[in-house]
Every structure is written in structure tokens, then in C-alpha cells.
Design an enzyme around this catalytic site. Structure first.
Site, PDB file in Angstrom:
ATOM      1  N   VAL A  12       0.833  -1.214   0.000  1.00 35.28           N
ATOM      2  CA  VAL A  12       0.000   0.000   0.000  1.00 35.28           C
ATOM      3  C   VAL A  12       0.865   1.259   0.000  1.00 35.28           C
ATOM      4  CG1 VAL A  12      -1.873   1.224   1.175  1.00 35.28           C
ATOM      5  CG2 VAL A  12      -1.830  -1.272   1.186  1.00 35.28           C
TER       6      VAL A  12
ATOM      7  N   GLU B 123      -9.939   5.825   6.065  1.00 38.85           N
ATOM      8  CA  GLU B 123     -10.778   5.268   5.003  1.00 38.85           C
ATOM      9  C   GLU B 123     -10.235   3.942   4.484  1.00 38.85           C
ATOM     10  OE1 GLU B 123     -13.907   6.729   3.508  1.00 38.85           O
ATOM     11  OE2 GLU B 123     -13.699   4.558   3.346  1.00 38.85           O
TER      12      GLU B 123
ATOM     13  N   ASP C  15      -9.697 -10.143  10.741  1.00 38.23           N
ATOM     14  CA  ASP C  15      -9.597  -8.900   9.969  1.00 38.23           C
ATOM     15  C   ASP C  15     -11.010  -8.327   9.720  1.00 38.23           C
ATOM     16  OD1 ASP C  15      -7.910  -7.228   7.818  1.00 38.23           O
ATOM     17  OD2 ASP C  15      -9.725  -7.936   6.817  1.00 38.23           O
TER      18      ASP C  15
ATOM     19  N   LYS D 237     -12.838  -4.829  11.101  1.00 41.08           N
ATOM     20  CA  LYS D 237     -13.493  -3.863  10.207  1.00 41.08           C
ATOM     21  C   LYS D 237     -14.937  -3.591  10.639  1.00 41.08           C
ATOM     22  CE  LYS D 237     -10.442  -4.970   6.337  1.00 41.08           C
ATOM     23  NZ  LYS D 237     -10.191  -5.897   5.225  1.00 41.08           N
TER      24      LYS D 237
ATOM     25  N   GLY E 284      -5.563  -4.741  -2.129  1.00 38.90           N
ATOM     26  CA  GLY E 284      -4.626  -4.530  -3.236  1.00 38.90           C
ATOM     27  C   GLY E 284      -4.042  -3.129  -3.183  1.00 38.90           C
TER      28      GLY E 284
HETATM   29  N1  HSE Z   1      -6.075  -8.670   3.889  1.00 36.35           N
HETATM   30  C1  HSE Z   1      -7.114  -7.720   3.713  1.00 36.35           C
HETATM   31  C2  HSE Z   1      -8.211  -8.334   2.850  1.00 36.35           C
HETATM   32  C3  HSE Z   1      -6.566  -6.488   3.047  1.00 36.35           C
HETATM   33  O1  HSE Z   1      -8.002  -9.414   2.313  1.00 36.35           O
HETATM   34  O2  HSE Z   1      -9.282  -7.762   2.730  1.00 36.35           O
HETATM   35  C4  HSE Z   1      -7.471  -5.320   3.108  1.00 36.35           C
HETATM   36  O3  HSE Z   1      -7.756  -4.944   4.412  1.00 36.35           O
END
Ligand code: HSE
Length: 432
Positions: free
Chosen positions: A13, A126, A198, A202, A303
Site C-alpha cells: 500500500v 478510510e 480482519d 473492520k 490490493g
Molecule cells: N487482507 C485484507 C483483505 C486487506 O483481504 O481484505 C485489506 O484490508
């Protein structure tokens, strides 16, 4: 007026972000006002293909967050530490912060926002949710007039890519995971992706924004996709569903004080549902509120390019505000965050949902009758029971329930496990 940024991290990133900032032509004019002043990297030896002067690279990340020339620190190193400490140090040195770090924000958001409000700086994130999809700022700004009721998202690109490949091409979990890592979707350590952590980070962030309170990250119920087998994928297909890893934030209707349900788990999604057709690394977030109704945000969820697009948008937001309010004495209330109290989160037992369950059992008379009786005893009503095939010597029975209280369903399952004829319960998956 030029604004100087310090970039922490030049991985996937970070590199995408630098590429945008180094090529401002054809983008919003504010991009030209942003200069990369310093870049923090792990090693100076690594070969890089960016037009960055070598003297701005450093391995001393502390020096960047304390550098008086820097206006905005962009944290893209990921992980909890040293990311959290560097963000806090940047804030106490008066820097605005842009971060893609969902793990840090989900766990330490309240501490970070409090420090930022005290120092009168912005912390924008964001890129932490949905990669290139604008969802954080829309929840804070464009949709701010609504009372939110539900957020249902596919918010992890890696697992969506894996499930899509398993569904469309019959590929095994382990092989697709390797491919996802090679494509830069999965984190170096994919445990957080495939374990649902993850996505749980979120949905905590989105719930905090939508429902205006702090979220205790530990309260988010979380199951990943590591146990999903090709049998489940194929039963889903036969029954008219696809399997997706969903992250759900639901406000219990009429709860007062407000109670939220927060959960991440693989889910049978009806093929006709808008989220059923979100494939590959794409993410989608369905937001439901009043008076809005439903709106769905869709796009690339991971990505380099998409995530960098969100990072640069945040930098531009800060630069735009600084242009008009250079003294920085007051924070723009639409850009800053200051949740006060913790949201109350319900136990997973109190969630009402349908379940798909796959049983392996001896092929003897009365098994289906026993299952039905135990479920009935626990007020679990069944929508369908099918016995299609065999796995070795055992009959495979698939049950789909009506909407039931999860706690009742679990009690029934505990009792069913102890039935002699039941050899194994390989899969229990909630149905949307
Ligand atoms: N590893 C995370 C995904 C990257 O696959 O969504 C984006 O947060």
C-alpha cells in the site's frame, strides 16, 4: 501551499500511495500540494522502483513522527506495535494521521481519538475498511442524517477470493490461499484473514461509526472460513445459496438502551441476495438505515492501487481542511471522531438466525426422527431435512432450520452430539 507527509512503510500500500503522489497529473489539484518528505522503511538495501530520492528513506520511524517539518504521518506498516505507539507519538507531536491499520483502530481507536482531539489533529482511516471503497467517510458524512439499523458486509478480499475460487473452480482452500498471498491480497500472516479477525476489526470500526459509540473488540463474535469444505460449497449450491464470510452489525429493534449484535461468520447467502454476487477480491457493504433504506457500496476491497486510492483521499481531505483552517484551533466535526460511551453488545446466544447443519451418522432406522425430536424439544423448527449421499460408511444428513434463537440451537446440538447414531457434525453454518 505544500503539505509534507511522512510515510511509514513502503510495502504494497505504501508503494501504491507513493506512486499516486509522485504522479499528480490528471488527478485532483490538491494532490500537487502533497510532498513526500520522509519514508520509513525496514531496510535501505531493498531494491525499489520508485522515483524517490534515496536520502528521504530512513529506518528511523521515530524520527519521522517527531520531525517538525512533517504535517501528516501516513501509517502503513500494519500490525499492532510499533504502529500504535508511532501513531500516538505522531499525534502528540501535532501531526495529523492517516492510517490503513484496522487492527490498531479496532482495538485502540478510543485512545487514539482521545489523543487526537486533545492535540486538535485528525486521524482518518478510510483505507482501513473496504480497500478502495469509500465507506468510512460516507458513514461519517454523506449518510450522517440516518438512524442506522444494519450493516452487512463482505469486508475481507482474501476470504472472498478464496470462497469464490472454491465455488467457481472447485479449488482447494490451501492452494487458493497461496495464490491470494502471491496477488498481494492476503496479509503476510493470513491467520487474521482466514480466521475472520480482519473482518471483525473492520465491522467494529464500521459499527462504532454508524452507532456512535466505542466498541469493545472482544465482544465481536468471530468464526473464519478454515473449516469450509467442498461438500458445504456443493450443498449450498444445491440448496440455492453461496457461502460468503459476512460481517454483520445489527441494532436490535426497539432496544432501549440500544443493543447491538456484532458477528463475523461464514454464511449461506441466498443466490438472489445482492451480496451473493460479490466475487473475487471485491468487497461490498450493505448499509440499512432510516430514512435511507438500503444502499450498497461495492468495489475492490484490497490490493495496492485501490487501498492507496483511499489513503490519498484521506490525505487530501486533511489538506483541504488545512487550506481553509491553517491555525487548526478547531477540528471539523464531520472529519474528526469522538465516541464517548461503549455500545452494549448482545451475546451470540440471543441472535435469531437460520442454520445449515451437516451430520454424518449411522444409516439406521430412526435417526432423522431422533434429530427432529431433539430439535423440537429445544424449540428449533426445521425448514428442510435431506439425505443425499454417503461419506464412506456414514449417511450424510443436511438440515436447514427456520429462524431460531442461537442459544436454543446450540443446546439442541449438544444433545444431538451425544446420540449414538451421530458420528460427527462437520459443519454448522448460519443462513442469511
Ligand atoms: N487482507 C485484507 C483483505 C486487506 O483481504 O481484505 C485489506 O484490508
Amino acid at each position: 501551499m505544500a503539505f509534507k507527509i511522512g510515510l511509514l512503510g513502503l510495502g504494497t500500500v505504501g508503494t501504491g500511495t507513493a506512486e499516486i503522489l509522485l504522479n499528480p497529473e490528471g488527478r485532483h489539484p490538491l494532490v500537487k500540494d502533497i510532498t513526500i518528505a520522509q519514508v520509513g522503511v525496514k531496510s535501505l538495501e531493498k531494491q525499489r522502483y520508485l522515483a524517490l530520492p534515496t536520502e528521504i528513506l530512513t529506518t528511523d520511524l521515530e524520527a519521522i513522527v517527531t520531525n517538525p517539518d512533517i504535517d501528516i504521518v501516513v501509517e502503513l506498516i500494519g500490525g499492532l506495535e510499533p504502529a500504535r505507539s508511532l501513531i500516538l507519538k505522531a499525534i502528540t507531536h501535532g501531526k495529523h494521521v492517516v492510517t490503513a491499520n484496522k487492527a490498531v483502530i479496532a482495538r485502540f481507536g478510543p485512545e487514539i481519538y482521545a489523543a487526537a482531539n486533545e492535540a486538535k489533529v485528525y486521524v482518518l482511516l478510510e483505507a482501513a475498511v473496504g480497500g478502495g471503497i469509500p465507506i468510512v467517510e460516507p458513514l461519517k458524512q454523506s449518510l450522517g442524517a440516518n438512524r442506522f439499523e444494519n450493516i452487512i458486509g463482505i469486508v475481507n478480499g482474501t476470504t472472498n477470493y478464496i470462497l469464490t475460487q472454491m465455488t467457481q473452480n472447485g479449488v482447494d482452500f490451501a492452494d487458493v490461499l497461496k495464490e491470494a498471498q502471491a496477488l498481494g491480497y492476503a496479509e503476510a500472516d493470513p491467520t487474521a484473514d482466514v480466521g475472520g479477525l480482519d473482518a471483525a476489526d473492520k465491522i467494529s470500526i464500521l459499527a462504532s461509526l454508524a452507532f456512535g459509540g466505542k466498541i469493545n473488540r472482544e465482544d465481536v463474535y468471530c468464526e473464519g472460513i478454515t473449516n469450509i469444505t467442498s461438500s458445504d460449497i456443493s450443498y449450498a449450491e444445491k440448496l440455492g445459496f453461496v457461502i460468503k464470510l459476512l460481517a454483520i452489525a445489527h441494532k436490535v429493534p426497539k432496544s432501549d438502551p440500544e443493543i447491538l449484535q456484532l458477528r463475523v461468520h461464514p454464511t449461506f447467502v441466498p443466490k438472489s441476495h445482492p451480496l451473493a454476487n460479490i466475487n473475487g477480491v471485491n468487497n461490498a457493504i450493505l448499509v440499512e438505515g432510516h430514512p435511507l433504506g438500503q444502499v450498497m457500496f461495492y468495489g475492490p476491497g484490497a490490493g495496492a492501487g485501490p487501498t492507496a486510492s483511499a489513503v490519498v483521499a484521506d490525505i487530501m481531505n486533511i489538506v483541504g481542511v488545512l487550506h481553509s483552517n491553517k491555525d487548526g484551533k478547531t477540528l471539523d466535526p464531520l472529519l474528526s471522531s469522538s465516541p464517548q460511551n461503549y455500545c452494549q453488545i448482545s451475546s451470540i446466544d440471543d441472535v435469531y438466525t437460520r442454520f445449515y447443519t451437516r451430520f454424518l451418522c449411522a444409516d439406521v432406522p430412526g435417526v432423522i426422527g431422533h434429530l427432529g425430536t431433539v430439535f423440537g424439544d429445544h424449540e428449533v423448527s426445521l425448514e428442510s431435512v435431506v439425505q443425499i449421499g454417503f461419506q464412506g460408511d456414514f449417511a450424510e444428513i443436511v438440515v436447514v432450520t427456520h429462524q431460531v434463537r442461537e442459544g436454543n440451537f446450540r443446546k439442541a446440538i449438544d444433545e444431538i452430539r451425544s446420540l449414538n447414531a451421530i458420528k460427527n457434525i462437520p459443519s454448522i453454518i448460519r443462513v442469511l
